[in-house]
Design a protein around this motif. Sequence first.
Motif, PDB file in Angstrom:
ATOM      1  N   ARG A 153      -1.993   3.140   3.850  1.00  0.00           N
ATOM      2  CA  ARG A 153      -0.635   3.260   3.306  1.00  0.00           C
ATOM      3  C   ARG A 153      -0.054   1.881   2.989  1.00  0.00           C
ATOM      4  NH1 ARG A 153       3.361   7.111   3.272  1.00  0.00           N
ATOM      5  NH2 ARG A 153       5.505   6.357   3.328  1.00  0.00           N
ATOM      6  N   ALA A 154      -0.240   0.934   3.908  1.00  0.00           N
ATOM      7  CA  ALA A 154       0.262  -0.422   3.668  1.00  0.00           C
ATOM      8  C   ALA A 154      -0.442  -1.064   2.476  1.00  0.00           C
ATOM      9  CB  ALA A 154       0.076  -1.271   4.927  1.00  0.00           C
ATOM     10  N   ARG A 155      -1.758  -0.843   2.354  1.00  0.00           N
ATOM     11  CA  ARG A 155      -2.487  -1.413   1.224  1.00  0.00           C
ATOM     12  C   ARG A 155      -2.055  -0.772  -0.087  1.00  0.00           C
ATOM     13  NH1 ARG A 155      -7.070  -0.444   2.956  1.00  0.00           N
ATOM     14  NH2 ARG A 155      -7.667   1.347   1.693  1.00  0.00           N
ATOM     15  N   ASP A 159      -0.618  -2.675  -3.281  1.00  0.00           N
ATOM     16  CA  ASP A 159      -1.194  -2.565  -4.622  1.00  0.00           C
ATOM     17  C   ASP A 159      -0.130  -2.197  -5.653  1.00  0.00           C
ATOM     18  OD1 ASP A 159      -3.651  -3.194  -3.568  1.00  0.00           O
ATOM     19  OD2 ASP A 159      -4.339  -1.109  -3.421  1.00  0.00           O
ATOM     20  N   ASP A 160       0.773  -1.258  -5.278  1.00  0.00           N
ATOM     21  CA  ASP A 160       1.844  -0.884  -6.203  1.00  0.00           C
ATOM     22  C   ASP A 160       2.763  -2.067  -6.493  1.00  0.00           C
ATOM     23  OD1 ASP A 160       0.796   1.644  -6.251  1.00  0.00           O
ATOM     24  OD2 ASP A 160       2.215   2.484  -4.809  1.00  0.00           O
ATOM     25  N   ASP A 161       3.094  -2.814  -5.458  1.00  0.00           N
ATOM     26  CA  ASP A 161       3.943  -3.986  -5.659  1.00  0.00           C
ATOM     27  C   ASP A 161       3.238  -5.036  -6.521  1.00  0.00           C
ATOM     28  OD1 ASP A 161       6.439  -5.535  -4.820  1.00  0.00           O
ATOM     29  OD2 ASP A 161       4.860  -6.895  -4.170  1.00  0.00           O
ATOM     30  N   LEU A 162       1.931  -5.179  -6.323  1.00  0.00           N
ATOM     31  CA  LEU A 162       1.171  -6.131  -7.130  1.00  0.00           C
ATOM     32  C   LEU A 162       1.115  -5.699  -8.586  1.00  0.00           C
ATOM     33  CD1 LEU A 162      -0.545  -8.677  -7.249  1.00  0.00           C
ATOM     34  CD2 LEU A 162      -2.529  -7.292  -6.619  1.00  0.00           C
ATOM     35  N   ASP A 163       0.959  -4.382  -8.838  1.00  0.00           N
ATOM     36  CA  ASP A 163       0.945  -3.900 -10.221  1.00  0.00           C
ATOM     37  C   ASP A 163       2.285  -4.155 -10.908  1.00  0.00           C
ATOM     38  OD1 ASP A 163      -1.636  -3.065  -9.822  1.00  0.00           O
ATOM     39  OD2 ASP A 163      -1.095  -0.980  -9.373  1.00  0.00           O
ATOM     40  N   THR A 164       3.367  -3.871 -10.196  1.00  0.00           N
ATOM     41  CA  THR A 164       4.695  -4.120 -10.768  1.00  0.00           C
ATOM     42  C   THR A 164       4.914  -5.592 -11.045  1.00  0.00           C
ATOM     43  OG1 THR A 164       5.543  -2.205  -9.540  1.00  0.00           O
ATOM     44  CG2 THR A 164       7.165  -3.755 -10.413  1.00  0.00           C
TER      45      THR A 164
END
Length: 245
Positions: A153-155, A159-164
């Motif tokens: 869940r943390a990863r 990943d979502d934050d990195l994509d944004t």
Amino acid sequence: MEAVITVVALLFVLFLALGAYATVKVIGAAKRGVDRTITQARRTVEDHTLRAKSFAQLGPAGEIAQLRLKLRTSMRATQDALHAGVAEDESLKESLDLFQRLSAHGYELDDELKRLESEPDRSTLAGRLPSLRERTERITGSADSLRWAARDRARRFADDDLDTLSAQIDVEAGALRHWTTSDSTRTPPPPWPEAPAADSAAAGQTWPETPGAGAPEEPTRSAITPPGPRPTYPWQKKPRPESTT
């Protein structure tokens, strides 16, 4: 005067109370720190002891030591992962509650394994090993499942934050390179006229005629009209000729 003495006495008592409270808090924090250090040191020593027993002892005693070491390692890793994740993700509180309930079964199994380490009857110990092994696998499997779910869940959030963040950086990079698009869409200037050929240069360069250029020039008028002959009247005397001498 008595009121001043009363106020000073009250302030003195207040300072004493605050000092006593601060002293109690500092002592409590120091005691908790010492207890935490002692507990961690005891745990480290016990883990090293179990690791040594699992390698040194053979038979049921060595396997019990391995089961205890596996149980403690899995439960401690899951506890650390959930406590670290719940500070950033409030949804892990339910998982932490489930882990607390699982920890009760883990502590019970660890106490039972610890008592069986000093069991002299090896045959009875060997007969109970399959059930102990199954309980250990179930508890550690549940703990591992919670731990890996929290990490996944943390990863996923990372990943979502990195994509944004990557999308925002691409937009900003395109805005910083706006001159490339403006230069490519700019209309090119018209070409310069070609140089005249050699034969046309000898004939002379012709320019477009302007209106009125071919009309004949008018004669130049004098600015002052010359005087005409004066009229003569009978009463006027004839002009005397000038002497030549």
